[in-house]
Design an enzyme around this catalytic site. Structure first.
Site: not given
Ligand code: IVH
Length: 665
Positions: A114, A116, A118, A223, A311, A404, A407, A422, A427
Site C-alpha cells: 500500500e 504510505k 504522510d 488501512y 521510504k 552570545c 545578550c 551562553c 539571557c
Molecule cells: S499500516 C502496525 N498502512 O505509517 C502499523 N500505515 O510508521 C500498521 N501509515 O502509524 C500500519 N500509510 O500512521 C499502514 N497504508 C498504510 C499507511 C500507514 C501511512 C502510517 C501510519 C503508521 C505509520 C507507521
C-alpha cells in the site's frame, strides 16, 4: 410513509451519495440535486426535532470541545512500522519473515503493498453501527479523543451496516490543493503559512471548534482494522474488501502480490507516480496478507514483524546560502542556521536549514554565498548536505560568535561537547525558549501564549521567569500589540487553568536537563509531591530503575540552586499545584503485593481503567510475564503473553474473572 421513515430514507440516500462523491469520486447526481436532498432532510428535521439522530448528515458539525481533548487509551496499541530505505533492507525483512514461518513454503507467502500516506494516524470505533469515537494515535498507547473533529470528514461514515464492534485505523491527510489554498489564504492575512500538509492537517484536527475543522477539507484513507468482533476473515486483503463494502475510503492503489518479487517491483512503479497524486506519499507499506501468518510472527513492543515501510529518498534541492545566523536555545545552546534563498522542496517552501554546529560547518566547509544541496526528510528540519558550488569571491570560513549573539554574555564549550552555550541564564533569548517550552502542550499547556506574546513580555522586562506569568493582569495583557480583549481574556484564563496542570506537567515544564515528559510522569507518579521529590537524596533517586545517576545528578543540581528553589517557592505561593492527582495505591488493599499483566483487547474497561483499578487495590501492573507474575488478564486475541503464561503455569483471568476478583477477592 411516515415522516420518520422519510428521514431514514433521506439519510441513507445522502450517505450513499456522500460515498459516491467523497470516496469513489464518481457522483451519480448533480450538486443541485444533492443540495435539494440535504435541504429536504433539514426541513423535516427542523419540523420534527425528535427524529434528529447523531448519524444524520446534518449533524457532522456539532459540539465544541471546552479546553482540552480527553485522553483515550487504545484497547489495542497502535504500533508504528520499521523503516527501510533500500531494496536490500526490504530483502532482509523478507528473509526474517521466512525464518519466522519455517513451515510455510516461500511460494505461498503473499504480500499486500500500500502507499504510505504522510498524515496522522487515527482510530475510529463503531458500536452498533454508529461512529462512537475517533482518536489520535498519540504515543500509540494513549491518544486524544477528537471525535467531534473527525465527524466533519465527509468520507468517514457516521453509520455503517454492521452491528459488530469494529475499530478501523487510517491516515488523515490534507490534499495538496487544499494545503495550497489554505496557505495562500494565511499569507494574505499576514499569518505564518504551514510548513507542509501534514502539519496543516495536524493543526486542523486539534482545533477546539469543529466548524473550523470542517472548512479545512481533510480526508482519510482507512488501512487497517484495530479490532473486529468475531472476525471471519483470513487475509488483510479480504478484510479490506469488507471495509470497502462498508463504504470506508480505501486507497485505490492497494495491491495484492502473489510473491515477494512482485511486491518489490512496486517500489519502482510508485517512485515517480506518487508525485502526481493529490496527497503526500512518503513510501510504501509492505505487509503479509495472511492474518494467520501475522499472528505467528507477532510484534515487538514497537513494530509488527509482519510489515515494513519502504521510504523513498528524502527530496533534495539546490539553493544559495544568503546568511548564517545563530539561534539560542532554552539551555543556552547556540545553533548556527543557514538563511536560504527560498526554494520549493517536497511541496513546501524552505528558507532556513540547520547547520547543526561549528564542527559540521567546518567539516563541510560551508560559507555564506555558497550554493548547497539541502534535504528534507519527513518532519525533520531541512539540513544542508554539502556545498556544490563555492561562492566566487568567498569570504572567511565561518566562525562561531565569541559572545552570545542575543545578550553579549560570554559563551563556553564544555569538554567533550560540540555545542557552544551562553552562560547567562537570564539571557532573553533563552528565557523566550524556556517560556515556549513551559507553556507547550505537553507541559503546562497554556493556549493563546504564542511567540509574539512571549516576545513582547520578555522584551519589555515584564516577564523574567515563570512565576511572573502568574501575576499578569488583564489590562497588561490587553495592552500588548495586536491583542484583542477577547484573546487577552482567553490567555488570562489559560494561565489560570494551567495552575492545576499537576506535578508531572510542571516537572516537565521546568525544563530540567534530562527530564523529559516520560521521566517527569515517572517521578510524579512515584513521589506524588514536589516536596517529597526535593527531599529525596541522590542515593535514593539513583537507585530507582529508570532514573539512574545522570537524572539524579541533574535533579539534585537543579534543586540545589538558590534561584531555582526561590522560583519554586514563589510558584507555590501563586497557587501552582505541585502534586500529582489520581488515586494513590491503597495500603493493605485487596491486591496488595500481587503482580498483574494485561494482554489482548479488553471490552469491559479500557486497559488504563483496568490498570488504575488494580493499582487502587494495591496491585502492580507490569508489562512482561515472569515467574513473579501472579495473574495474566487476557482479553480477545491475546497472543504470545498468553502462551508464556501457560508455559509458566500462571493463572489466566478473563475480564469477568478479574471483575469478580476485584469485587470479592
Ligand atoms: S499500516 C502496525 N498502512 O505509517 C502499523 N500505515 O510508521 C500498521 N501509515 O502509524 C500500519 N500509510 O500512521 C499502514 N497504508 C498504510 C499507511 C500507514 C501511512 C502510517 C501510519 C503508521 C505509520 C507507521
Amino acid at each position: 410513509m411516515t415522516v420518520k421513515q422519510d428521514i431514514e430514507d433521506l439519510k441513507q440516500t445522502i450517505h450513499k451519495h456522500d460515498h459516491q462523491y467523497y470516496v469513489k469520486n464518481y457522483p451519480l447526481i448533480s450538486d443541485q440535486e444533492y443540495d435539494a436532498l440535504l435541504r429536504r432532510l433539514r426541513e423535516l428535521e427542523t419540523a420534527h426535532p425528535e427524529y434528529v439522530s447523531p448519524d444524520s448528515p446534518t449533524q457532522r458539525v456539532g459540539g465544541k470541545v471546552d479546553e482540552r481533548f480527553k485522553a483515550v487509551v487504545h484497547p489495542v496499541p497502535m504500533l508504528s512500522l520499521d523503516n527501510t530505505y533500500n531494496v536490500d533492507e526490504v530483502r532482509v525483512f523478507h528473509q526474517r519473515v521466512l525464518r519466522g514461518l519455517p513451515d510455510v513454503p516461500e511460494g505461498s507467502i503473499e504480500y499486500v503493498v500500500e502507499l504510505k500516506f504522510d498524515g496522522l494516524a487515527v482510530a475510529l470505533t463503531y458500536e452498533d453501527g454508529l461512529l462512537v469515537r475517533g482518536a489520535t494515535r498519540g504515543d500509540g498507547l494513549q491518544g486524544e479523543d477528537i471525535t467531534v473533529n473527525l465527524r466533519t470528514l465527509r468520507s468517514i461514515p457516521l453509520k455503517i451496516d454492521t452491528t459488530q464492534r469494529l475499530e478501523v485505523r487510517g491516515e488523515v491527510y490534507m490534499p495538496k490543493k487544499e494545503f495550497e489554498r489554505i496557505n495562500a489564504e494565511r499569507k494574505a492575512q499576514g499569518e505564518a503559512p504551514f510548513a507542509n500538509p501534514r502539519n496543516a492537517a495536524a493543526g486542523a484536527l486539534r482545533l477546539l471548534d469543529p466548524a473550523i475543522t470542517a472548512q479545512r477539507k481533510l480526508d482519510i484513507f482507512i488501512y487497517a482494522v484495530g479490532f473486529l468482533d468475531n472476525n471471519p476473515f483470513k487475509t488483510h486483503y479480504e478484510l479490506q474488501g469488507q471495509l470497502d463494502a462498508l463504504r470506508f475510503p480505501i486507497n485505490q492503489y492497494n495491491r495484492l502480490c502473489e510473491n515477494f518479487e512482485s511486491a518489490l517491483a512496486l517500489i519502482e512503479e510508485f517512485r515517480e507516480k506518487r508525485k502526481e497524486l493529490d496527497y503526500e506519499v512518503d513510501g510504501l507499506v509492505i505487509q503479509l496478507n495472511s492474518l494467520a501468518h501475522r499472528k505467528q510472527l507477532g510484534e515487538t513492543s514497537k513494530f509488527p514483524r509482519w510489515a515494513v515501510a519502504y521510504k523513498y529518498e528524502a527530496e533534495q534541492a539546490v539553493t544559495q546560502i544568503m546568511d548564517i545566523v545563530c539561534q539560542v536555545g532554552r539551555t543556552g545552546s547556540i545553533t548556527p542556521v543557514a538563511e536560504l534563498q527560498p526554494v520549493l522542496i517536497s511541496g513546501s517552501t524552505v528558507s532556513r536549514a540547520t547547520l547543526h554546529n561549528e564542527d559540521e560547518i567546518n567539516r563541510k566547509d560551508i560559507r555564506i554565498g555558497d550554493r548547497v544541496v539541502i534535504e528534507k526528510a519527513g518532519e525533520i528540519i531541512p539540513k544542508v548536505i554539502r556545498v556544490i558550488e563555492p561562492c566566487r569571491d568567498r569570504g572567511q570560513p565561518f566562525k562561531m560568535p565569541t559572545v552570545c549573539p542575543k545578550c553579549q554574555s560570554s559563551v563556553y564549550r564544555a569538554e567533550g561537547e560540540v555545542v557552544w552555550r551562553c552562560v547567562n541564564s537570564a539571557c532573553p533569548a533563552q528565557l523566550k525558549e524556556r517560556l515556549k517550552h513551559f507553556s507547550c502542550r505537553k507541559a503546562m499547556d497554556i493556549d493563546h501564549f504564542g511567540p509574539a506574546v512571549i516576545e513582547q513580555l520578555v522584551d519589555s522586562g515584564r516577564v523574567k521567569n515563570f512565576s511572573d506569568l502568574y501575576t499578569l493582569k488583564m489590562d497588561e495583557v490587553a495592552s500588548l500589540e495586536r491583542m484583542a480583549d477577547k484573546s487577552a481574556q482567553n490567555l488570562i484564563s489559560a494561565i489560570e487553568k494551567s495552575k492545576s496542570a499537576g506535578l508531572s506537567r510542571f516537572l516537565h515544564a521546568l525544563g530540567v536537563r534530562h527530564i523529559g515528559q516520560r521521566t517527569a510522569i515517572l517521578l510524579a507518579r512515584r513521589f506524588r509531591t514536589l516536596k517529597i521529590l526535593q527531599e529525596t537524596s541522590y542515593d535514593d533517586l539513583e537507585k530507582i530503575d529508570e532514573i539512574g545517576p545522570v537524572i539524579a545528578e541533574s535533579l539534585k543540581a537543579f534543586f540545589d540552586r538558590d534561584t531555582n528553589r526561590q522560583e519554586i517557592e514563589r510558584l507555590l505561593e501563586l497557587g501552582i499545584l505541585m502534586e500529582e492527582q489520581g488515586d494513590a495505591p491503597e495500603r493493605g488493599g485487596l491486591f496488595e503485593g500481587r503482580q498483574f499483566v494485561l494482554t489482548g483487547t479488553l471490552t469491559r474497561f479500557t486497559r488504563e481503567e483496568a490498570k488504575e483499578k488494580i493499582q487502587s487495590l494495591g496491585g502492580r501492573v507490569t508489562s512482561t510475564i515472569s515467574k513473579k507474575t501472579d495473574y495474566l488478564v487476557a482479553g480477545a486475541s491475546a497472543g504470545s503473553k498468553l502462551e508464556k503464561a501457560r508455559q509458566l503455569d500462571i493463572p489466566v483471568l478473563n475480564e469477568e474473572a478479574l471483575q469478580k476478583l476485584m469485587e470479592n477477592g
